[in-house]
Design an enzyme around this catalytic site. Structure first.
Site, short mmCIF file in Angstrom:
data_model
loop_
_atom_site.label_atom_id
_atom_site.label_comp_id
_atom_site.label_asym_id
_atom_site.label_seq_id
_atom_site.Cartn_x
_atom_site.Cartn_y
_atom_site.Cartn_z
N ASP A 71 -0.05 5.03 1.01
CA ASP A 71 -0.32 5.97 2.10
C ASP A 71 -0.30 5.24 3.44
O ASP A 71 -1.11 4.34 3.68
CB ASP A 71 -1.71 6.57 1.82
N ASP A 87 0.88 -1.16 0.00
CA ASP A 87 0.00 0.00 0.00
C ASP A 87 0.94 1.23 0.00
O ASP A 87 2.14 1.08 0.27
CB ASP A 87 -0.85 -0.07 1.27
P1 B16 Z 1 -7.07 10.09 -3.66
P2 B16 Z 1 -3.71 4.11 0.00
C1 B16 Z 1 -5.67 5.94 -0.06
O1 B16 Z 1 -4.33 5.58 -0.31
C2 B16 Z 1 -5.75 6.75 1.23
O2 B16 Z 1 -5.39 5.93 2.35
C3 B16 Z 1 -7.16 7.22 1.44
O3 B16 Z 1 -7.23 8.00 2.62
C4 B16 Z 1 -7.58 8.06 0.22
O4 B16 Z 1 -8.92 8.49 0.37
C5 B16 Z 1 -7.45 7.19 -1.04
O5 B16 Z 1 -6.11 6.75 -1.14
C6 B16 Z 1 -7.84 7.94 -2.28
O6 B16 Z 1 -6.91 8.98 -2.51
O7 B16 Z 1 -8.09 11.06 -3.22
O8 B16 Z 1 -5.67 10.67 -3.77
O9 B16 Z 1 -7.47 9.37 -4.93
O10 B16 Z 1 -3.67 3.95 1.50
O11 B16 Z 1 -4.61 3.09 -0.68
O12 B16 Z 1 -2.34 4.19 -0.62
MG MG Z 2 -2.80 3.09 3.40
#
Ligand code: B16
Ligand code: MG
Length: 214
Positions: free
Chosen positions: A10, A8
């Site tokens: 984030d 992953d």
């Molecule tokens: P975006 P991951 C996720 O990343 C985040 O944890 C989540 O908080 C966020 O809403 C989602 O990506 C979408 O992000 O708005 O930039 O498309 O943890 O899957 O790497």
């Molecule tokens: Mg994450």
């Protein structure tokens, strides 16, 4: 026998969760909704639109689709502005070395992030070449906890799900990995990620030699 490791982004490779939180909180404030860091946990790993819906639920606010699209776009423009400042040294300690070691030891390495901004973050951290494949929020229909993103990453690597391990910091991500039939290392606290096969405080705390005993 583990053959591939799927990360992953984030919360596992870099702390973009903080930037998501600041942008969502700014939006919540504009809407008159109080939104805390604890509530932000529910947004981890889930899609942008689902995140907005959770905040609106917290505030007891209901809005038409068109307005929700407008607000999600606004939040994203702030998020994109914040992440522009990310520097390569913001990668979590030891992760760059871990990614290189895994590939040197013959493992396939993938990134699977729900974020539609994952490519930007990888570019800013200068780590894209360390992955055999990258799957992000622009390529999937169903967000975590659906297993789609991890199954797509495994398919692109040409590795069966049972030979894959996922590193995840979000409850929705752990559920998605297990639903995909993969092993999962939770990055964070056992309270939230208790279903994972192993838990570490931070990604690079995990010893590569322990992959086969998961
Ligand atoms: P975006 P991951 C996720 O990343 C985040 O944890 C989540 O908080 C966020 O809403 C989602 O990506 C979408 O992000 O708005 O930039 O498309 O943890 O899957 O790497
Ligand atoms: Mg994450």
């Amino acid at each position: 026998m583990i053959k591939a490791v799927i990360f992953d982004l984030d919360g596992v490779i870099v702390d973009t969760a903080h930037y998501h939180f600041v942008a969502w909180q700014r939006l919540a404030k504009e809407l008159g909704i109080s939104f805390t860091e604890k509530e932000n946990e529910r947004l981890k790993g889930v899609s942008r639109m689902r995140s907005l819906e959770i905040i609106l639920e917290i505030g007891g606010v209901s809005l038409p689709e068109e307005k929700k699209e407008e607000l999600a776009t606004k939040k994203n423009s702030w998020f994109v502005e914040y992440i522009e400042a990310i520097k390569p040294d913001e990668i979590f300690s030891g992760v760059r070395e871990m990614l290189s070691s895994l590939r040197q030891q013959g493992f396939k390495v993938a990134l699977a992030s729900s974020s539609k901004n994952a490519e930007t973050v990888l570019r800013l951290l200068q780590i894209k070449p360390l992955f055999d494949t990258v799957v992000d929020g622009t390529m999937i229909t169903h967000s975590k906890p659906d297993p789609e993103i991890f199954l797509l990453a495994a398919a692109r690597l040409g590795i069966e799900p049972e030979h894959c391990v996922v590193f995840e910091d979000a409850e929705a991500g752990v559920e998605a990995a297990l639903a995909a039939g993969m092993k999962c290392v939770g990055v964070g606290s056992a309270d939230q990620l208790g279903k994972a096969d192993a838990i570490v405080n931070s990604t690079a705390d995990f010893r590569i030699e322990n992959l086969h005993s998961l």
